[in-house]
Design an enzyme around this catalytic site. Sequence first.
Site, PDB file in Angstrom:
ATOM      1  N   ARG A  76       0.818  -1.212   0.000  1.00 26.83           N
ATOM      2  CA  ARG A  76       0.000   0.000   0.000  1.00 26.83           C
ATOM      3  C   ARG A  76       0.856   1.268   0.000  1.00 26.83           C
ATOM      4  O   ARG A  76       0.525   2.264  -0.651  1.00 26.83           O
ATOM      5  CB  ARG A  76      -0.909  -0.056   1.236  1.00 26.83           C
ATOM      6  CG  ARG A  76      -1.919   1.031   1.368  1.00 26.83           C
ATOM      7  CD  ARG A  76      -2.955   0.951   0.273  1.00 26.83           C
ATOM      8  NE  ARG A  76      -3.871   2.070   0.422  1.00 26.83           N
ATOM      9  CZ  ARG A  76      -5.131   1.947   0.781  1.00 26.83           C
ATOM     10  NH1 ARG A  76      -5.660   0.766   0.981  1.00 26.83           N
ATOM     11  NH2 ARG A  76      -5.892   3.008   0.913  1.00 26.83           N
ATOM     12  N   ASN A 118     -11.999  16.490   0.755  1.00 22.18           N
ATOM     13  CA  ASN A 118     -12.844  15.328   0.469  1.00 22.18           C
ATOM     14  C   ASN A 118     -14.302  15.721   0.681  1.00 22.18           C
ATOM     15  O   ASN A 118     -14.605  16.674   1.406  1.00 22.18           O
ATOM     16  CB  ASN A 118     -12.466  14.171   1.394  1.00 22.18           C
ATOM     17  CG  ASN A 118     -13.114  12.848   1.015  1.00 22.18           C
ATOM     18  OD1 ASN A 118     -13.679  12.699  -0.069  1.00 22.18           O
ATOM     19  ND2 ASN A 118     -13.039  11.877   1.904  1.00 22.18           N
ATOM     20  N   THR A 119     -15.190  14.964   0.065  1.00 27.44           N
ATOM     21  CA  THR A 119     -16.621  15.166   0.304  1.00 27.44           C
ATOM     22  C   THR A 119     -17.218  13.866   0.839  1.00 27.44           C
ATOM     23  O   THR A 119     -16.868  12.771   0.387  1.00 27.44           O
ATOM     24  CB  THR A 119     -17.343  15.643  -0.974  1.00 27.44           C
ATOM     25  OG1 THR A 119     -18.739  15.741  -0.694  1.00 27.44           O
ATOM     26  CG2 THR A 119     -17.111  14.727  -2.160  1.00 27.44           C
ATOM     27  N   HIS A 120     -18.102  14.008   1.823  1.00 28.17           N
ATOM     28  CA  HIS A 120     -18.654  12.839   2.518  1.00 28.17           C
ATOM     29  C   HIS A 120     -20.174  12.975   2.624  1.00 28.17           C
ATOM     30  O   HIS A 120     -20.673  14.052   2.978  1.00 28.17           O
ATOM     31  CB  HIS A 120     -18.033  12.747   3.921  1.00 28.17           C
ATOM     32  CG  HIS A 120     -18.545  11.581   4.698  1.00 28.17           C
ATOM     33  ND1 HIS A 120     -18.173  10.280   4.419  1.00 28.17           N
ATOM     34  CD2 HIS A 120     -19.417  11.507   5.734  1.00 28.17           C
ATOM     35  CE1 HIS A 120     -18.786   9.463   5.248  1.00 28.17           C
ATOM     36  NE2 HIS A 120     -19.553  10.177   6.053  1.00 28.17           N
ATOM     37  N   ASP A 152      -7.228  14.720   6.810  1.00 30.30           N
ATOM     38  CA  ASP A 152      -6.085  14.472   7.685  1.00 30.30           C
ATOM     39  C   ASP A 152      -5.864  12.963   7.754  1.00 30.30           C
ATOM     40  O   ASP A 152      -6.426  12.217   6.947  1.00 30.30           O
ATOM     41  CB  ASP A 152      -6.270  15.136   9.059  1.00 30.30           C
ATOM     42  CG  ASP A 152      -7.413  14.524   9.865  1.00 30.30           C
ATOM     43  OD1 ASP A 152      -7.956  13.472   9.440  1.00 30.30           O
ATOM     44  OD2 ASP A 152      -7.755  15.088  10.921  1.00 30.30           O
ATOM     45  N   ALA A 153      -5.076  12.510   8.715  1.00 35.37           N
ATOM     46  CA  ALA A 153      -4.697  11.093   8.744  1.00 35.37           C
ATOM     47  C   ALA A 153      -5.826  10.184   9.237  1.00 35.37           C
ATOM     48  O   ALA A 153      -5.718   8.961   9.146  1.00 35.37           O
ATOM     49  CB  ALA A 153      -3.450  10.908   9.593  1.00 35.37           C
ATOM     50  N   GLY A 154      -6.902  10.744   9.754  1.00 33.44           N
ATOM     51  CA  GLY A 154      -8.001   9.925  10.260  1.00 33.44           C
ATOM     52  C   GLY A 154      -9.015   9.603   9.168  1.00 33.44           C
ATOM     53  O   GLY A 154      -8.854   9.971   8.007  1.00 33.44           O
ATOM     54  N   ASP A 156     -12.286  10.554   7.821  1.00 32.78           N
ATOM     55  CA  ASP A 156     -13.305  11.606   7.786  1.00 32.78           C
ATOM     56  C   ASP A 156     -13.274  12.481   9.041  1.00 32.78           C
ATOM     57  O   ASP A 156     -14.320  12.901   9.544  1.00 32.78           O
ATOM     58  CB  ASP A 156     -14.709  10.985   7.593  1.00 32.78           C
ATOM     59  CG  ASP A 156     -14.797  10.170   6.317  1.00 32.78           C
ATOM     60  OD1 ASP A 156     -14.088  10.487   5.349  1.00 32.78           O
ATOM     61  OD2 ASP A 156     -15.576   9.199   6.287  1.00 32.78           O
TER      62      ASP A 156
END
Length: 211
Positions: A76, A118-120, A152-154, A156
């Site tokens: 990955r 991003n979009t959620h 970020d690293a999480g 969402d």
Amino acid sequence: MSAPPIEETALPARLAVLVSGAGTNLQALLDACADPAYGATVAVVGADRDGIEALVRAERAGVPTFSLRVSDFPDRAAWDQAFADEVAKYEPTLVVSAGFMKLAGAAFLDRFGDRYINTHPALLPSFPGMHGARDALDYGVKVTGCTVFIVDAGVDTGPIIGQAVVDVRDDDDESSLHERIKDVERQLLVDVVGRMARDGWQVSGRKVHLR
Ligand code: GRF
């Protein structure tokens, strides 16, 4: 963490849009970018798979595309590095994840973490993850919506740039609810990206200010 001052950012802003599926959010951005007053252009569309409608939309619009599959890399991290290298070739002002079903790794965030959004399809911090519309429906909420945020690293968890609300109807199933969310989501994404492109943005802690 903040965008370069707008006077150092030549307009139109260059968008790298990342996709995995139908690409209706991508299409909304392509349509918006057709107006020079919008202030942005789609420089590249990147995917993690082949054979998706989003890539057809990009090709139809004459936008360069690339597709890199995780399974074609030893691990990955190698895929993440290659994906970041490919996006970097197009020198994006803003990287927009629009239905991209992969989490960015360290190499990607190191390179683009100050400009990756991003979009959620839910009102974060409620219902993060892969099934935002389904999880909201199953929980029984009466309103849900969509969120555009800085990655970020999480999962969402990044600072929120914009949100819009959608009513949940008694007869909704996952598909009907998600489609109504997507109607609103496309408008929100176009609005947020345009404002970031034209005017810039600042992030202080969890607070994002569009200038
Ligand atoms: C959007 O609802 C996005 O938030 C979610 O997947 C959907 C993508 O739709 N992650 P599309 O491919 O842009 O039509």
